[in-house]
Motif scaffolding. Structure first.
Motif: not given
Length: 366
Positions: A346-366, A310-318
Motif C-alpha cells: 500500500l505504501v509503495s502504491w501510494a508513493l508510486s501513484a503520488g510521486v513517481l507517476t506525477r513528478v516531472p522527470g520521474l513520470r517520464r520513467m515510471f 513503481g510498486i516493484y521498484y520501491l517495495h524493498p525500501l519499505i
C-alpha cells in the motif's frame, strides 16, 4: 488492438507485482530461507517455504513474457532509435540508479539486521563491491534492457522481412509442448540449480533461468505476432489451464519438499527442471485466462496497473525495514507476514501513484 487486451495483461502484471511483494515478505518467515536474506525472523513456518517455492516459479517469467508481447508493437510505432531511447530512460535510468544508490542500503540490511558493526558508508564503499554485491530487485531491469537492445538490433537488421509478419493463428498443441521441452532442456544444460544466483557485475541473474528469460520474452513476441488474446485470436481457456496449473503445482511442491528424501540428487534435479517448467508455463496461461475474463476495469485496477512498475521498484525500501521492525512484534508470523506485505504494498502504491507517476522527470520513467 482492443483496449481490453491491454487492460487484462496490465492487470495481470499488477497482480504479479503484488505476488513479488508477498514473496519477498514470505522469505523472512520460511524454513530453509537463504542465509543471506535481508531479514530473518526467528519464527519460521513450512507454509511460507511452500509459498515461496511455488510463487517464485512463474512470476518473473510472466513479466518477461509480457515485456516481449508489447515490444514489437512499440518498435513498429516508434522505430528502433526512438524505442531504444525510450527504454534507456524508462529502464536504463532506474536500473543504474537502483544498482548504485538503492541496492547498497538494501543489501546493508543483511548486516544491520544481524547486528554487524559496519556502518552503511563503510559497507557501501567496501563489502558491497565485493562479497556482498547484488542488485536487489533491480537485476530484472538490467536483463530486460539487454533483451530490448537485442530485439531492436535484430529488428533493425531484418525490418520488413517475413519473420516479423503478423500471422494470427492458434498455437498447435505440439508447438506449446515443444516450447516447454526446449525450456526444460535448456535449463538442464546450464548444469545449475534453479535457485542459484550469479553475476558478471553488469548483469545479475540465475544461470538455470537465463534460457527461460530469453524463451519467455521470445514467446511473448511470437504471441503478439500470432494475434493471441485479440478479438478472434487464440485465448487460453480457464477450464483447461487452471486445473493443469494446480496439478503441476502440487507435483512441483512434492518434487521440492518430498522427493529429495527419497531419490538421488540427479533424479531430483531432473524432476525439478521438468516440473518447474511445466508449472511455470501452465501458470502463465492460467493467469492470462483469469484476467481475460474480467470485463470491468475500475479506477482502482487502472491505478494498480499504471503504478505496478513503481510498486516493484520501491517495495524493498519499505518491506525489509518493516520486516525488521516486525521481528519484535509479539504476534504470530501468520499475522506478521500478511501485515508487512499489505503495508509495504500500500505504501509503495501510494508513493508510486503520488510521486513517481506525477513528478516531472520521474513520470517520464515510471
Amino acid at each position: 488492438m482492443p483496449t481490453d487486451r491491454f487492460r487484462a495483461l496490465d492487470e495481470l502484471r499488477a497482480f504479479v507485482v503484488f505476488l513479488v511483494v508477498a514473496l519477498h515478505a514470505a522469505l523472512t518467515y520460511m524454513v530453509y530461507a537463504p542465509e543471506w536474506w535481508y531479514v530473518l525472523d526467528p519464527q519460521r513456518s513450512l507454509i511460507y517455504t511452500r509459498f515461496v517455492l511455488l510463487v517464485d516459479v512463474p512470476i518473473m517469467l510472466i513479466m518477461f513474457f509480457l515485456a516481449g508481447y508489447f515490444a514489437l508493437p512499440s518498435l513498429e510505432r516508434k522505430g528502433a532509435a526512438t524505442f531504444l531511447k525510450d527504454k534507456a530512460i524508462r529502464i536504463g535510468g532506474p536500473w543504474v540508479f537502483g544498482v548504485l544508490v538503492l541496492a547498497p542500503p538494501t543489501a546493508w540490511m543483511i548486516y544491520y539486521s544481524r547486528g554487524a558493526p559496519l556502518s552503511l558508508f563503510a559497507f557501501w564503499t567496501g563489502d558491497f563491491w565485493g562479497v556482498a554485491y547484488q542488485q536487489s530487485v533491480y537485476w530484472f531491469l538490467g536483463v530486460l534492457l539487454a533483451l530490448f537492445l537485442a530485439t531492436a538490433l535484430v529488428w533493425r537488421l531484418t525490418a520488413g522481412t517475413a519473420i516479423w509478419r503478423r500471422r494470427p493463428a492458434a498455437p498447435p498443441a505440439w508447438v506449446l509442448a515443444a516450447f516447454v521441452l526446449a525450456m526444460i532442456l535448456a535449463s538442464l544444460a546450464t548444469g545449475s540449480s534453479v535457485d542459484r544466483w550469479s553475476h558478471n557485475w553488469v548483469l545479475v541473474y540465475q544461470p538455470a533461468r537465463v534460457p527461460l528469460y530469453v524463451g519467455y520474452f521470445a514467446l511473448g513476441i511470437w504471441a503478439d505476432r500470432s494475434g493471441w488474446f485479440t478479438d478472434g485470436g487464440w485465448h487460453p481457456k480457464l477450464v483447461h489451464w487452471l486445473p493443469a496449473m494446480i496439478v503441476a503445482g502440487l507435483v512441483y511442491d512434492a518434487t521440492r519438499m518430498i522427493l529429495p528424501t527419497l531419490a538421488p540428487a540427479g533424479l531430483v534435479n531432473l524432476a525439478t527442471a521438468v516440473f518447474f517448467n511445466v508449472f511455470c508455463f501452465t501458470s502463465l496461461l492460467a493467469g492470462i485466462a483469469v484476467f481475460s475474463l474480467r470485463r470491468s476495469h475500475g479506477p482502482v485496477s487502472q491505478s494498480l496497473a499504471r503504478t505496478a512498475y513503481g510498486i516493484y521498484y520501491l517495495h524493498p525500501l519499505i518491506l525489509y525495514p518493516l520486516a525488521l521492525i516486525a521481528v519484535a512484534w509479539p504476534v504470530s508470523i501468520h499475522v506478521k507476514m500478511p501485515a508487512i506485505t499489505l503495508i509495504a504494498w500500500l505504501v509503495s502504491w501510494a508513493l508510486s501513484a503520488g510521486v513517481l507517476t506525477r513528478v516531472p522527470g520521474l513520470r517520464r520513467m515510471f
